[in-house]
Design a protein around this motif. Sequence first.
Motif, short mmCIF file in Angstrom:
data_model
loop_
_atom_site.label_atom_id
_atom_site.label_comp_id
_atom_site.label_asym_id
_atom_site.label_seq_id
_atom_site.Cartn_x
_atom_site.Cartn_y
_atom_site.Cartn_z
N ALA A 135 -17.15 17.72 40.86
CA ALA A 135 -17.98 17.52 39.56
C ALA A 135 -19.10 16.38 40.74
CB ALA A 135 -17.12 15.94 39.56
N ILE A 176 -14.83 11.69 33.77
CA ILE A 176 -16.00 13.06 34.77
C ILE A 176 -17.21 11.83 34.76
CG2 ILE A 176 -16.16 14.18 32.39
CD1 ILE A 176 -17.17 16.29 34.90
N THR A 189 -20.19 11.89 36.96
CA THR A 189 -21.55 12.37 37.10
C THR A 189 -22.61 11.95 36.12
OG1 THR A 189 -20.60 13.48 34.91
CG2 THR A 189 -20.12 14.76 37.07
#
Length: 285
Positions: free
Chosen positions: A83, A108, A112
């Motif tokens: 990631a 995530i 990100t």
Amino acid sequence: MTALQRPLRSVLYIPASRARALEKARNLNTDAIIFDLEDAVSPDEKHTARQVLARALDGGTYGERLKIVRINDMASQWGHADAIAVKNMQTDAILLPKVDSPDALDAISEVTGDTPLWAMMETPRGILNAAQIAAHPLCQGMVMGTNDLSKELGARFRGDRAPLMAGLGLCVLAAKANGVAIVDGVYNAFQDAEGLAVECAQGRDMGFDGKTLIHPAQLDVANAAFSPTDAEIDLAHRQIAAYDAALAGGQAVAVVDGRIVENLHVATAHETLAKVAAIAALSAE
């Protein structure tokens, strides 16, 4: 251009560790590429694959093809590093495997940021949560992971995919309800063009935007299956013309080939022609 505005007839998996394959992909007739850091890369190649992929993407020249990177599960020993690395790559979206709930997309995104996300739909829990996953503000697409889903269900292989129909249908409904793209799972027999064509036709009939592929030999079949046919294009033109004429005459409906044409049919006709234009623009590169 959003994911839904792009052609997604063919979405080809490319192993991120194979520099030669990454180079060849620049000239393939695919609408989108999934650069795979997960299943297609062995454990001892994971670190190197990130570096190889970063160099390939930095080199550009993938044109208007949608560039998606599939990372490893965030719960794995490679997911977090993936990631971090992909966040800084020249990619359009990150594909997260085995998404069970929107919580996975929240997790995530802490790494990100606002990078668009796609979700692999390949677990029973994920299928049951498809609507909430598709509604996530960063979710722009869904990919059916039919091999993993079949395994999780304990389903037998059938050419008609009857054991998977409930899951496929739920995900199509979730995607359409939330305005995100959705592509069908892979067809494993990459040398069986006839079988692939049958499965592509089934997916197109269900409403999928395209199909994920495992080999360049499958591209032409998928592109043809998910492109409007000459008959559909001709009908779209005639429906629009007939409806416009009806409106000019004070009528709310028209008749084409013995069938009623209302505003909803005309909207579909315009979508068909817009897809034709988008495909032509991509092919003209």
